[in-house]
Design a protein around this motif. Sequence first.
Motif, mmCIF file in Angstrom:
data_model
loop_
_atom_site.group_PDB
_atom_site.id
_atom_site.type_symbol
_atom_site.label_atom_id
_atom_site.label_comp_id
_atom_site.label_asym_id
_atom_site.label_seq_id
_atom_site.Cartn_x
_atom_site.Cartn_y
_atom_site.Cartn_z
ATOM 1 N N ASN A 1 11.960 -13.546 8.615
ATOM 2 C CA ASN A 1 10.955 -14.093 9.539
ATOM 3 C C ASN A 1 11.023 -15.608 9.545
ATOM 4 O O ASN A 1 11.472 -16.218 8.581
ATOM 5 C CB ASN A 1 9.542 -13.700 9.095
ATOM 6 C CG ASN A 1 9.266 -12.224 9.242
ATOM 7 O OD1 ASN A 1 8.896 -11.575 8.285
ATOM 8 N ND2 ASN A 1 9.436 -11.681 10.424
ATOM 9 N N SER A 2 10.501 -16.217 10.615
ATOM 10 C CA SER A 2 10.441 -17.684 10.660
ATOM 11 C C SER A 2 9.148 -18.216 10.049
ATOM 12 O O SER A 2 9.056 -19.373 9.693
ATOM 13 C CB SER A 2 10.609 -18.180 12.090
ATOM 14 O OG SER A 2 9.603 -17.639 12.901
ATOM 15 N N GLY A 3 8.125 -17.394 9.909
ATOM 16 C CA GLY A 3 6.887 -17.812 9.231
ATOM 17 C C GLY A 3 6.761 -17.077 7.906
ATOM 18 O O GLY A 3 7.526 -16.150 7.627
ATOM 19 N N ARG A 4 5.785 -17.497 7.082
ATOM 20 C CA ARG A 4 5.574 -16.820 5.804
ATOM 21 C C ARG A 4 4.966 -15.450 6.053
ATOM 22 O O ARG A 4 3.884 -15.332 6.609
ATOM 23 C CB ARG A 4 4.635 -17.647 4.919
ATOM 24 C CG ARG A 4 5.311 -18.828 4.270
ATOM 25 C CD ARG A 4 4.308 -19.692 3.550
ATOM 26 N NE ARG A 4 3.440 -20.374 4.499
ATOM 27 C CZ ARG A 4 2.419 -21.159 4.148
ATOM 28 N NH1 ARG A 4 2.127 -21.331 2.877
ATOM 29 N NH2 ARG A 4 1.680 -21.767 5.068
ATOM 30 N N ASN A 5 5.684 -14.409 5.677
ATOM 31 C CA ASN A 5 5.206 -13.034 5.773
ATOM 32 C C ASN A 5 5.579 -12.351 4.468
ATOM 33 O O ASN A 5 6.605 -12.691 3.878
ATOM 34 C CB ASN A 5 5.930 -12.266 6.891
ATOM 35 C CG ASN A 5 5.420 -12.599 8.274
ATOM 36 O OD1 ASN A 5 4.502 -11.995 8.779
ATOM 37 N ND2 ASN A 5 6.024 -13.598 8.879
ATOM 38 N N PRO A 6 4.804 -11.376 4.027
ATOM 39 C CA PRO A 6 5.309 -10.553 2.931
ATOM 40 C C PRO A 6 6.525 -9.777 3.443
ATOM 41 O O PRO A 6 6.697 -9.645 4.661
ATOM 42 C CB PRO A 6 4.142 -9.601 2.639
ATOM 43 C CG PRO A 6 3.320 -9.597 3.877
ATOM 44 C CD PRO A 6 3.538 -10.906 4.570
ATOM 45 N N HIS A 7 7.377 -9.287 2.540
ATOM 46 C CA HIS A 7 8.516 -8.508 3.043
ATOM 47 C C HIS A 7 8.004 -7.126 3.474
ATOM 48 O O HIS A 7 7.100 -6.565 2.862
ATOM 49 C CB HIS A 7 9.639 -8.423 2.018
ATOM 50 C CG HIS A 7 9.256 -7.758 0.739
ATOM 51 N ND1 HIS A 7 8.580 -8.406 -0.270
ATOM 52 C CD2 HIS A 7 9.436 -6.492 0.309
ATOM 53 C CE1 HIS A 7 8.375 -7.562 -1.257
ATOM 54 N NE2 HIS A 7 8.881 -6.392 -0.936
ATOM 55 N N TYR A 8 8.557 -6.607 4.564
ATOM 56 C CA TYR A 8 8.105 -5.318 5.083
ATOM 57 C C TYR A 8 9.241 -4.624 5.825
ATOM 58 O O TYR A 8 10.232 -5.250 6.200
ATOM 59 C CB TYR A 8 6.879 -5.475 5.997
ATOM 60 C CG TYR A 8 7.099 -6.352 7.210
ATOM 61 C CD1 TYR A 8 6.934 -7.724 7.138
ATOM 62 C CD2 TYR A 8 7.500 -5.799 8.439
ATOM 63 C CE1 TYR A 8 7.145 -8.542 8.246
ATOM 64 C CE2 TYR A 8 7.708 -6.599 9.547
ATOM 65 C CZ TYR A 8 7.534 -7.968 9.439
ATOM 66 O OH TYR A 8 7.751 -8.776 10.540
ATOM 67 N N ALA A 9 9.070 -3.300 5.986
ATOM 68 C CA ALA A 9 10.094 -2.500 6.666
ATOM 69 C C ALA A 9 9.583 -2.067 8.033
ATOM 70 O O ALA A 9 8.400 -1.757 8.190
ATOM 71 C CB ALA A 9 10.420 -1.275 5.828
ATOM 72 N N CYS A 10 10.469 -2.050 9.010
ATOM 73 C CA CYS A 10 10.122 -1.541 10.338
ATOM 74 C C CYS A 10 10.845 -0.230 10.580
ATOM 75 O O CYS A 10 12.059 -0.132 10.331
ATOM 76 C CB CYS A 10 10.546 -2.511 11.432
ATOM 77 S SG CYS A 10 9.809 -4.128 11.282
ATOM 78 N N ILE A 11 10.107 0.747 11.073
ATOM 79 C CA ILE A 11 10.714 2.018 11.467
ATOM 80 C C ILE A 11 10.521 2.197 12.969
ATOM 81 O O ILE A 11 9.663 1.567 13.578
ATOM 82 C CB ILE A 11 10.107 3.224 10.709
ATOM 83 C CG1 ILE A 11 8.583 3.299 10.936
ATOM 84 C CG2 ILE A 11 10.409 3.124 9.223
ATOM 85 C CD1 ILE A 11 7.964 4.557 10.382
ATOM 86 N N ASN A 12 11.340 3.059 13.549
ATOM 87 C CA ASN A 12 11.263 3.280 14.990
ATOM 88 C C ASN A 12 11.050 4.757 15.306
ATOM 89 O O ASN A 12 11.167 5.185 16.444
ATOM 90 C CB ASN A 12 12.548 2.783 15.668
ATOM 91 C CG ASN A 12 12.966 1.426 15.140
ATOM 92 O OD1 ASN A 12 13.935 1.319 14.387
ATOM 93 N ND2 ASN A 12 12.215 0.405 15.471
ATOM 94 N N LYS A 13 10.779 5.532 14.251
ATOM 95 C CA LYS A 13 10.525 6.960 14.440
ATOM 96 C C LYS A 13 9.463 7.371 13.428
ATOM 97 O O LYS A 13 9.585 7.025 12.245
ATOM 98 C CB LYS A 13 11.833 7.723 14.180
ATOM 99 C CG LYS A 13 11.814 9.184 14.520
ATOM 100 C CD LYS A 13 13.230 9.744 14.376
ATOM 101 C CE LYS A 13 13.267 11.230 14.572
ATOM 102 N NZ LYS A 13 14.650 11.742 14.426
ATOM 103 N N LEU A 14 8.423 8.081 13.875
ATOM 104 C CA LEU A 14 7.347 8.491 12.974
ATOM 105 C C LEU A 14 7.753 9.802 12.315
ATOM 106 O O LEU A 14 7.448 10.887 12.800
ATOM 107 C CB LEU A 14 6.029 8.624 13.745
ATOM 108 C CG LEU A 14 5.539 7.308 14.364
ATOM 109 C CD1 LEU A 14 4.323 7.541 15.252
ATOM 110 C CD2 LEU A 14 5.221 6.279 13.281
ATOM 111 N N ASP A 15 8.488 9.661 11.216
ATOM 112 C CA ASP A 15 9.105 10.801 10.564
ATOM 113 C C ASP A 15 9.023 10.561 9.066
ATOM 114 O O ASP A 15 9.251 9.439 8.599
ATOM 115 C CB ASP A 15 10.571 10.865 11.041
ATOM 116 C CG ASP A 15 11.373 11.945 10.365
ATOM 117 O OD1 ASP A 15 11.742 12.907 11.060
ATOM 118 O OD2 ASP A 15 11.658 11.822 9.162
ATOM 119 N N SER A 16 8.709 11.597 8.295
ATOM 120 C CA SER A 16 8.471 11.392 6.858
ATOM 121 C C SER A 16 9.701 10.835 6.137
ATOM 122 O O SER A 16 9.571 10.075 5.184
ATOM 123 C CB SER A 16 7.985 12.683 6.208
ATOM 124 O OG SER A 16 8.895 13.705 6.448
#
Length: 328
Positions: free
Chosen positions: A131-146
């Motif tokens: 990210n360009s700003g301060r963010n905690p690290h996080y994951a992005c998903i593109n499918k709502l699947d377990s």
Amino acid sequence: MIPLYFRESLPDGFFESEPHTAFEIFEGPTLIHLRGESDTTVFISTLLHGNEHTGYEALKSILQNQNRKKSLLILIGNVEAARFGLRQLESQHDYNRVWSGGDLPEQIWATQVLEKVKTFSPQYAIDIHNNSGRNPHYACINKLDSQFFALAEQFSPLTVFFSKPDSALSVAMKSICPSLTIECGLSNSHPGLGATTNFLNNCINIKSFQAAQSRYEYYQVVARIFIDPKYSFDFGNEDADISLNPEIDEFNFKELPTNTLLGRINKNGAELLVEDREHNHLESEFFDYSNQEIRTKKKMVPSMLTTNKTVIEQDCLGYIMDRVWHQT
Ligand SMILES: [Zn+2]
């Protein structure tokens, strides 16, 4: 036309290289297949944005160890832009907005990469960004699947779902295997690098990640915040039409109570613009401008707020998210 370079070993000098010198050892964007103890393959992509370095540094760290349980397929992306510390060159299209087909050179290249990646039937796909700003690290998903949630939670307790832009690499990979875009905080930040290195090591050494819950929490973007170009803006500068809190990126992923102060208005009529995905304007729903102040009108969780003025001008100030539960 962009050639697809493919190799089965790391080039000499890889461990001494940096993102800005990667162009000296990679002729262009390159797929590298590295065999491990099993044929199970994890696909890892980095440098699709040339100014986001955590993935490259994390790969240098994990590849020092030759004893891997699984095989690796690595995509080293835009080394030309990385040479100049840029997201992409002016002559190029964004390397993470070309994965849904098309006739542009970058789109044709991306389609070829996908065809090649498919032949390895990867178990997981991980595309690494910053990210360009301060963010905690996080994951992005593109499918709502377990299975996607189970992979995401190995990286971070924060999961974000997005479906647009659909031309991102992780979206193209979602029909092939559980896939993530991981956002590792600021480029070269130590906490982000540590979390990324651990996560990649687990992905290539732990057999598989099983979904252990029936309920997963995630965030989804509901609106984008940006600034009308007809008004000037700055951080902590009352000469600007809109003067924003210089620590605004501290608010990322925090639940802001109603009435949180984000900045001041120094010119009548100036305000933040807020749009949802259908381009409906929601300024008055989220922000209050009484007393020349910008305050939140309801509880909200912002993300990707940045103090980088170029990013704000070219893209946006940040996003507003909703917290949602997924029941499997
Ligand atoms: Zn990126």
